[in-house]
Write a protein that holds these residues in place. Sequence first.
Motif, mmCIF file in Angstrom:
data_model
loop_
_atom_site.group_PDB
_atom_site.id
_atom_site.type_symbol
_atom_site.label_atom_id
_atom_site.label_comp_id
_atom_site.label_asym_id
_atom_site.label_seq_id
_atom_site.Cartn_x
_atom_site.Cartn_y
_atom_site.Cartn_z
ATOM 1 N N PHE A 100 -22.728 40.473 27.573
ATOM 2 C CA PHE A 100 -21.778 39.385 27.724
ATOM 3 C C PHE A 100 -20.669 39.437 26.685
ATOM 4 C CE2 PHE A 100 -25.699 37.622 29.623
ATOM 5 C CZ PHE A 100 -25.207 37.314 30.883
ATOM 6 N N ASP A 101 -19.434 39.187 27.135
ATOM 7 C CA ASP A 101 -18.295 39.103 26.216
ATOM 8 C C ASP A 101 -18.266 37.770 25.490
ATOM 9 O OD1 ASP A 101 -17.238 41.601 27.057
ATOM 10 O OD2 ASP A 101 -16.395 40.630 28.827
ATOM 11 N N GLU A 102 -18.768 36.730 26.146
ATOM 12 C CA GLU A 102 -18.646 35.386 25.613
ATOM 13 C C GLU A 102 -19.670 35.120 24.502
ATOM 14 O OE1 GLU A 102 -20.675 35.046 29.711
ATOM 15 O OE2 GLU A 102 -19.183 36.298 28.736
ATOM 16 N N PRO A 103 -19.422 34.104 23.662
ATOM 17 C CA PRO A 103 -20.353 33.775 22.582
ATOM 18 C C PRO A 103 -21.739 33.431 23.109
ATOM 19 C CG PRO A 103 -18.254 32.700 22.230
ATOM 20 C CD PRO A 103 -18.199 33.294 23.603
ATOM 21 N N MET A 104 -22.748 33.735 22.270
ATOM 22 C CA MET A 104 -24.145 33.508 22.616
ATOM 23 C C MET A 104 -24.800 32.692 21.505
ATOM 24 S SD MET A 104 -24.288 35.456 25.374
ATOM 25 C CE MET A 104 -26.041 35.548 25.669
ATOM 26 N N ILE A 105 -25.836 31.938 21.862
ATOM 27 C CA ILE A 105 -26.636 31.223 20.878
ATOM 28 C C ILE A 105 -28.108 31.360 21.224
ATOM 29 C CG2 ILE A 105 -24.856 29.522 20.291
ATOM 30 C CD1 ILE A 105 -26.317 27.527 22.132
ATOM 31 N N GLN A 106 -28.950 31.040 20.242
ATOM 32 C CA GLN A 106 -30.392 30.983 20.466
ATOM 33 C C GLN A 106 -30.887 29.593 20.096
ATOM 34 O OE1 GLN A 106 -30.954 34.650 17.886
ATOM 35 N NE2 GLN A 106 -32.689 34.783 19.275
ATOM 36 N N LEU A 107 -31.894 29.127 20.821
ATOM 37 C CA LEU A 107 -32.502 27.831 20.535
ATOM 38 C C LEU A 107 -33.979 28.013 20.176
ATOM 39 C CD1 LEU A 107 -31.110 25.564 23.399
ATOM 40 C CD2 LEU A 107 -30.134 26.013 21.148
ATOM 41 N N ARG A 108 -34.446 27.207 19.222
ATOM 42 C CA ARG A 108 -35.871 27.219 18.914
ATOM 43 C C ARG A 108 -36.662 26.506 20.006
ATOM 44 N NH1 ARG A 108 -34.046 26.230 13.587
ATOM 45 N NH2 ARG A 108 -34.438 23.996 13.806
ATOM 46 N N ASP A 109 -36.032 25.530 20.654
ATOM 47 C CA ASP A 109 -36.733 24.718 21.654
ATOM 48 C C ASP A 109 -35.926 24.700 22.950
ATOM 49 O OD1 ASP A 109 -38.172 22.873 23.126
ATOM 50 O OD2 ASP A 109 -37.475 21.138 21.979
ATOM 51 N N ILE A 110 -36.458 25.288 24.011
ATOM 52 C CA ILE A 110 -35.762 25.269 25.303
ATOM 53 C C ILE A 110 -36.515 24.441 26.340
ATOM 54 C CG2 ILE A 110 -34.676 27.521 24.951
ATOM 55 C CD1 ILE A 110 -36.812 28.597 26.968
ATOM 56 N N ALA A 111 -37.546 23.731 25.908
ATOM 57 C CA ALA A 111 -38.374 22.960 26.841
ATOM 58 C C ALA A 111 -37.508 22.006 27.657
ATOM 59 C CB ALA A 111 -39.435 22.177 26.078
ATOM 60 N N GLY A 112 -37.627 22.097 28.979
ATOM 61 C CA GLY A 112 -36.925 21.184 29.873
ATOM 62 C C GLY A 112 -35.509 21.591 30.223
ATOM 63 N N LEU A 113 -34.956 22.601 29.572
ATOM 64 C CA LEU A 113 -33.605 23.035 29.913
ATOM 65 C C LEU A 113 -33.642 23.851 31.202
ATOM 66 C CD1 LEU A 113 -32.000 24.103 26.507
ATOM 67 C CD2 LEU A 113 -32.048 21.856 27.614
ATOM 68 N N ARG A 114 -32.788 23.492 32.153
ATOM 69 C CA ARG A 114 -32.784 24.149 33.455
ATOM 70 C C ARG A 114 -31.732 25.243 33.515
ATOM 71 N NH1 ARG A 114 -31.636 19.548 37.500
ATOM 72 N NH2 ARG A 114 -30.356 18.821 35.744
#
Length: 278
Positions: free
Chosen positions: A225-239
């Motif tokens: 991906f060219d676009e910015p990326m992030i990481q999350l410690r908690d993804i529970a419930g994210l669709r």
Amino acid sequence: MRIRLTVITLVLLGAGVAVGVPVSAAGHTDTIGSDRATVRERPGRLVLANAAAGDRAEVTAYCGDWVRIRVTARHAMATPVGWVLRANLTRASRPGGLAGVPESCGADADRWRDWVGAINAPFHSLRKVDDGWRRVVFGTGVTLAGGPDCVPSLNYVRRSDAPDAVDPAQRVSGLDLNRVSYRYVTRDGAVALISAPRVGGSYGVWSFVPAGCLLPKAGRQTVYFDEPMIQLRDIAGLRTGVGYSDATVRSRGCTRAVRSPGHPRFGYWPDPVNSPSC
């Protein structure tokens, strides 16, 4: 081909070192019963190697439908230790085939930090789009350069005195190379994991090519991906398919991916030493 992957966090690169998983004194011997079995960093997540039919496997733990094994291979593999589907094994796939094997879910969570060097559509990552941050659950389509060296192989080898190298003895034939998706590049940037279906099929076969064989699709500047990326410690419930706000992602423990310093054409990756906060 939408297989969820995860971020790699901590490394022990000793070949076949079991970490935090109890093994019975007697051991549990088995063999690979399918034509191949993807050996993964954790159940259902990152692919690191491929075992082949007939390979001997010591079963050390299970987690649901996943089994942790140590493979005695008759061919090159980047790692002989990891998780495979229970159905890939001969004895374990049968009723009672895991009797006496300890349950140990998540014991490899921190085993392979830096095994690969890209953000790799990991399980906990999001990318920025017009309506906010969206979960990443897939790789990016790429163009595969021609030539015999760019024919995919089921495995690659890691060497201490030379770059990672694709094993030419395990080439994969019959793949639809017009439908290639990039998944990750190894830590030294020499080898990339791709997914491509067999001609006329839909299920992606995991295989490896020299990283230089991958070319960005038309309209993209990088392989990933060219676009910015992030990481999350908690993804529970994210669709999937839903854009989330900056405030939402920050509340879940957010760190930024950065442009790969050593392999910038592969796009963004999580900084393995000091990932900056969002």
